[in-house]
Each structure stands twice: as C-alpha cells, then as structure tokens.
Design a protein around this motif. Structure first.
Motif, PDB file in Angstrom:
ATOM      1  N   SER A 296     -32.026 -29.697   8.644  1.00  0.00           N
ATOM      2  CA  SER A 296     -30.931 -28.822   9.084  1.00  0.00           C
ATOM      3  C   SER A 296     -31.433 -27.841  10.138  1.00  0.00           C
ATOM      4  O   SER A 296     -32.388 -27.098   9.898  1.00  0.00           O
ATOM      5  CB  SER A 296     -30.397 -28.055   7.868  1.00  0.00           C
ATOM      6  OG  SER A 296     -29.855 -26.807   8.259  1.00  0.00           O
ATOM      7  N   GLY A 338     -31.289 -20.015   0.651  1.00  0.00           N
ATOM      8  CA  GLY A 338     -30.025 -20.179   1.370  1.00  0.00           C
ATOM      9  C   GLY A 338     -29.695 -21.613   1.732  1.00  0.00           C
ATOM     10  O   GLY A 338     -28.671 -21.866   2.361  1.00  0.00           O
ATOM     11  N   GLU A 339     -30.553 -22.579   1.352  1.00  0.00           N
ATOM     12  CA  GLU A 339     -30.260 -23.987   1.675  1.00  0.00           C
ATOM     13  C   GLU A 339     -28.965 -24.400   0.962  1.00  0.00           C
ATOM     14  O   GLU A 339     -28.887 -24.360  -0.263  1.00  0.00           O
ATOM     15  CB  GLU A 339     -31.424 -24.881   1.209  1.00  0.00           C
ATOM     16  CG  GLU A 339     -31.234 -26.356   1.541  1.00  0.00           C
ATOM     17  CD  GLU A 339     -32.286 -27.236   0.848  1.00  0.00           C
ATOM     18  OE1 GLU A 339     -33.223 -27.683   1.523  1.00  0.00           O
ATOM     19  OE2 GLU A 339     -32.156 -27.448  -0.392  1.00  0.00           O
ATOM     20  N   THR A 340     -27.960 -24.768   1.752  1.00  0.00           N
ATOM     21  CA  THR A 340     -26.668 -25.146   1.169  1.00  0.00           C
ATOM     22  C   THR A 340     -26.643 -26.653   0.899  1.00  0.00           C
ATOM     23  O   THR A 340     -27.535 -27.383   1.350  1.00  0.00           O
ATOM     24  CB  THR A 340     -25.524 -24.827   2.147  1.00  0.00           C
ATOM     25  OG1 THR A 340     -25.745 -25.610   3.330  1.00  0.00           O
ATOM     26  CG2 THR A 340     -25.481 -23.344   2.503  1.00  0.00           C
ATOM     27  N   ASP A 341     -25.587 -27.095   0.226  1.00  0.00           N
ATOM     28  CA  ASP A 341     -25.418 -28.544   0.018  1.00  0.00           C
ATOM     29  C   ASP A 341     -25.389 -29.248   1.365  1.00  0.00           C
ATOM     30  O   ASP A 341     -25.952 -30.336   1.519  1.00  0.00           O
ATOM     31  CB  ASP A 341     -24.105 -28.823  -0.732  1.00  0.00           C
ATOM     32  CG  ASP A 341     -24.234 -28.504  -2.220  1.00  0.00           C
ATOM     33  OD1 ASP A 341     -25.387 -28.420  -2.708  1.00  0.00           O
ATOM     34  OD2 ASP A 341     -23.192 -28.321  -2.868  1.00  0.00           O
ATOM     35  N   ASP A 343     -26.784 -28.268   4.194  1.00  0.00           N
ATOM     36  CA  ASP A 343     -28.149 -28.299   4.770  1.00  0.00           C
ATOM     37  C   ASP A 343     -28.960 -29.425   4.123  1.00  0.00           C
ATOM     38  O   ASP A 343     -29.664 -30.181   4.802  1.00  0.00           O
ATOM     39  CB  ASP A 343     -28.887 -26.979   4.516  1.00  0.00           C
ATOM     40  CG  ASP A 343     -28.283 -25.803   5.265  1.00  0.00           C
ATOM     41  OD1 ASP A 343     -27.885 -25.994   6.431  1.00  0.00           O
ATOM     42  OD2 ASP A 343     -28.212 -24.711   4.672  1.00  0.00           O
ATOM     43  N   ASP A 377     -30.409 -15.133  -1.375  1.00  0.00           N
ATOM     44  CA  ASP A 377     -30.031 -16.488  -1.817  1.00  0.00           C
ATOM     45  C   ASP A 377     -31.227 -17.369  -2.158  1.00  0.00           C
ATOM     46  O   ASP A 377     -31.304 -18.521  -1.718  1.00  0.00           O
ATOM     47  CB  ASP A 377     -29.179 -17.199  -0.749  1.00  0.00           C
ATOM     48  CG  ASP A 377     -27.933 -16.425  -0.394  1.00  0.00           C
ATOM     49  OD1 ASP A 377     -27.379 -15.775  -1.299  1.00  0.00           O
ATOM     50  OD2 ASP A 377     -27.548 -16.445   0.794  1.00  0.00           O
ATOM     51  N   LEU A 379     -32.848 -19.916  -4.384  1.00  0.00           N
ATOM     52  CA  LEU A 379     -32.096 -20.898  -5.174  1.00  0.00           C
ATOM     53  C   LEU A 379     -32.643 -21.008  -6.594  1.00  0.00           C
ATOM     54  O   LEU A 379     -33.844 -20.861  -6.817  1.00  0.00           O
ATOM     55  CB  LEU A 379     -32.160 -22.286  -4.519  1.00  0.00           C
ATOM     56  CG  LEU A 379     -31.611 -22.404  -3.104  1.00  0.00           C
ATOM     57  CD1 LEU A 379     -31.414 -23.876  -2.741  1.00  0.00           C
ATOM     58  CD2 LEU A 379     -30.297 -21.669  -2.918  1.00  0.00           C
TER      59      LEU A 379
END
Ligand code: SAM
Length: 474
Positions: A296, A338-341, A343, A377, A379
């Motif tokens: 990402s 902060g890694e989102t789905d 990303d 954020d 995780l």
C-alpha cells in the motif's frame, strides 16, 4: 585455554559478526565449545528487530544462568550485538549473572575483555561506545577451524549501520550511522577467502545499495578523503555507476570466485546501473532479495520507505528483463500501525502481481524510540495474527506453484556440504538461490554441478546429478 559457545539470534549480519568474534577468540587460543553445557564462556549475540527476538535471548540467558552457574560458578556469561547496544548496563542490572555486554561497534574487543575477566582484572564490563573505523573490524573468518575450513561460501561485511530511518525500525539506533569499508579492503578479504577455496561470496550490509554514499557525501563536503576511503577502482575509473556497483565490478574481477550475492539491498538503491550490472556481470547470480514491507502506497509513506508500489513493480520488471528466471524474495511487515483492510488487500494483491519465490513475513512489533511506536491505531494482536496467516497461505501457495515449475529442469548448483537434517544427503544452491538436496558425497563439496530437479518439498528442491542431453537452464 577456556572454551567458548556463541549463540546467534537474528540476521545474516549477526551470524557474520559471531563468526568474526569466534575467529578472533580462536586466534587468541580459545577453543570453540559444541554447546553451552560444556563451555567456559557463553555469549549470546542478540537481535532487536522484534520484541520476541529480545525476549528469547533474555529467557535463554536466564535459563543458562539458572542451570549452568549452579554447578559451574566461574562460567563467564555475555550479551553481544544489537540488544546489548540498545540496553547496555540495564542487562546486568536485570540479570546480575551477566559479566559482559558488548555493543555493535565493539565485537573486536571481545577477546581482550574476556582476558581481563579471566585475569581477575575486571569483574563486569559494559562497552557500547561508538568507535570510529569499527566497520573495518569484522574481517576474520573461521578458515582454520575444523569443518569450516572446507567452506565454499562466505559472507563479507562491506559496511555497518543504516541511515534510512524507516519508522518501524530500530536498526539505525542499534547499528549507528552508515560507514563503509574501502573497496580495496573488501576485495583483499574476498581474495583471501577465494585462496582458501571459497567459491561464492555474499556481500553483507544493512542497506548494501547505500554502500559508499556517506563517504562520497563527506568527501564532497570536505570532511573526509574519498581517495583514501575508496582508493581503487572508484577513483581510477571515474564512472557514473554507484559505489556499490563499482564494488561489484571489483569483486567480479577476482579469479577463482564463481558467484556473487548480496543482502540486503533497499528498493530505492535499484538504479539502472545496478539492474544493468545484473545483465553484464555473469558472476552476479540471478537472485534478489528486495524488502517491500507493504503493497500500500499509504503505508509505504508512513513507513518512510521512499518508493511507491508502482516503482517497486517497475524495478522487478526491469530485473526480470535483465535476467530472466531471477529469483525474487522479499520481507513484508503485517499490521503496521493504521494498516486498514484496504491496505492489507493491497499487500495481498502485490504478492499476486509480483509472485515472489518466497517472502519473510514479520508481524509488526513496536520498537522503543521508533516513530511508528508512537503512531495512533496500533493494531490488536489477533488482527495481526489473522492477516499474517492469510498472507502466509498466499505466499506459500505462490511459492509451491513456482517451485513445481522447476521439476524436470536442469539447474546448476554449488554443492555446499552435507545437509544438517540428513547428513547422508548433500545440499547446494541454484544461482536463483533455491536450496537443492541430492544424493552425493564429500567429493562433490565445492563443485558446480548440473542437477535434474525430480521433485519439490517446502521451499526445497530435490535433484539428481544431470545426464547430458537436457536443455541448460539457470
Ligand atoms: N535492509 C532491510 C530493509 O530494506 O528494510 C532491513 C533489514 S531488517 C533488519 C529485516 C526485516 O525485519 C525488515 O526488512 C522488516 O521486514 C523486519 N522488521 C524491521 N523492523 C520491524 C518491526 N518493528 N516489526 C516487524 N518487523 C520488522
């Protein structure tokens, strides 16, 4: 003389540092012990990249102190390397049985410090100071030690430190500023190894593609003499190539050397000069370990990686054009803050797009004083675990598919020696860095052999010495 056991955690650079310490101690008359249970000195060479590597070393030392010190109170216990550097005296405060703490710029002092402890001159020693010129001190090899004098592969440290400051990474703090050895010095060490029968050399550094950059920059500013730092051939052939490519060229000239590898490069360092070197230098094998960390762009920026996904994919495309069949491996971090789905889906799609031969997956670990540790954020562990499992399944599936394409092909391997797991088998590596097991014997050690691949295991190939008539492949 006392005997020493060194246990190493972490990367190939740590392995190399341990070997240099062992060689230095052997030269001073120490013997190498086969395990901690019979050693007079136990040294743990540590890694700080992730918290669990630190915890493993601390637990190990606690167990050793508990089990060994009871019966043999005079055993000397020490920590070396990255965790020693970052924690220093704290390690002795926490584990009072520890006698010695040696940081990353002081490996070459190990023998002197042990001598002082054995002579009763000093009780506890902590040395984590910086030392100018320490990049040139990792040079001794165990060439005269029993099994190792038959080594056909060797690691050569070309630089120390890291200036990248990726936001997740502790290395710049444990290894210090980038400092490179001169080309002449490195080539001298490589020549010596080749004269002892070494056929393949892996050039090592935290970011090898940054080799010589700082020295050139300092020379430009007038703070160091680049002619002295890089006497030849950098100054002899004014060339637009980076110092790293000039080093590859110089090592390539060594007669008797068959193969050159290097690790780790940074994707940023893959200029056209390096890609072109792959096309031009036949001893440079078709293998590249290119740590991508994430697919990402948003995360790459937060990581301070200095490239985009598109740029990374473009480098791979150029490398594959320069050297068809090149083996590409990578490092990927799962669960950066902060890694989102979305990303993470980009990382999965990058793996599908690039099709790595293999990738080392790391669960993000918060490291002291790094910018990422303070990012919002962070995780939860369960989410990191779940993403890690999904990515591992994909990497394994792609790897299995790729490895199966080798069945029936003829490949050149360099035979390194008996397999550790099954000593009746010999192991070797293809130029594209695949481990191959074959039925062979000591007489094959050090030979470049063609084998026919008959089947695959998990990231392993099985080969038969090839019969003539197969199409030649890398
Ligand atoms: N030269 C490499 C590069 O280009 O980034 C760095 C080598 S680092 C010692 C080995 C790998 O450890 C990195 O590539 C990264 O994937 C992983 N790593 C570093 N810091 C980490 C952290 N805080 N948590 C999890 N993995 C980490």
């Amino acid at each position: 003389m006392p005997s020493v056991y060194i246990k190493t955690y972490g990367c190939q650079m740590n392995e190399r540092d341990s070997e240099a310490v062992a060689a230095q101690l052997v030269a001073k008359g120490y013997r190498l012990a086969p395990s901690e249970h019979v050693a007079d000195v136990v040294l743990l060479n540590t890694c700080s990249v992730r918290d669990n590597a630190e915890q493993k070393a601390i637990n190990k030392m606690e167990n050793i102190a508990g089990a060994i010190r009871k019966d043999r109170p005079n055993v000397v216990l020490g920590f070396l390397g990255c965790m020693a550097q970052s924690r220093g005296q704290e390690l002795i405060d926490r584990l009072p049985d520890v006698d010695l703490v040696i940081g990353t710029q002081k490996f070459h002092r190990a023998a002197d410090y042990l001598d002082e402890i054995f002579a009763g001159k000093r009780d506890k020693i902590v040395d984590i100071a910086e030392e100018q010129g320490s990049e040139g001190t990792i040079r001794e090899h165990l060439l005269n030690g029993n099994a190792r004098d038959k080594s056909v592969t060797a690691f050569v440290s070309i630089m120390q430190g890291c200036n990248q400051y990726c936001t997740f990474c502790i290395v710049p703090y444990t290894r210090g500023e980038e400092r490179s050895r001169s080309i002449a010095d490195i080539v001298g060490e490589c020549r010596q190894l080749v004269s002892h029968g070494v056929k393949e050399i892996t050039l090592l550094g935290q970011i090898v593609t940054s080799y010589g950059r700082r020295e050139k920059r300092d020379a430009w500013r007038g703070t160091s003499d680049v002619n002295r730092a890089f006497p030849s051939p950098v100054t002899r052939h004014p060339s637009p190539a980076s110092a790293f490519v000039q080093l590859l060229e110089a090592v390539h000239e060594i007669d008797g050397l068959q193969r050159i590898r290097f690790t780790s490069p940074h994707p940023k360092g893959y200029g056209d000069d390096l890609v072109e070197a792959y096309a031009r230098l036949p001893k440079l094998v078709e293998s590249a370990h290119l740590p991508v960390q994430s697919g990402s762009d948003r995360v790459l920026k937060l990581m301070h990686r200095g490239y985009t996904r598109a740029r990374y994919v473009e480098i791979i495309r150029k490398l594959r054009a320069a050297r068809p069949g090149i083996g590409i491996t990578s490092d990927i971090i799962v669960g950066f803050p902060g890694e989102t789905d979305a990303d993470f889906a980009e990382t999965l799609s990058l793996c599908r797009e690039v099709e790595f031969d293999n990738a080392y997956l790391f669960k993000y670990s918060q490291r002291k004083d790094t910018p990422a540790a303070a990012m919002p954020d962070q995780l939860p562990e369960e989410l990191i675990e779940e993403r890690h499992a999904r990515l591992l399944a994909l990497v394994n599936e792609i790897g299995k598919r790729k490895y199966e394409t080798f069945i029936g092909r003829q490949m050149q391997i360099l035979v390194e020696g008996p397999s550790k797991r099954n000593p009746v088998r010999m192991t070797g590596r293809t130029r594209c860095n695949k481990l191959v097991l074959l039925d062979g014997s000591e007489r094959h050690r050090g030979q470049l052999m063609d084998v026919k691949i008959t089947r695959t295991g998990s990231f392993t190939l099985y080969g038969d010495p090839a019969v003539v008539g197969f199409e030649d492949e890398k």
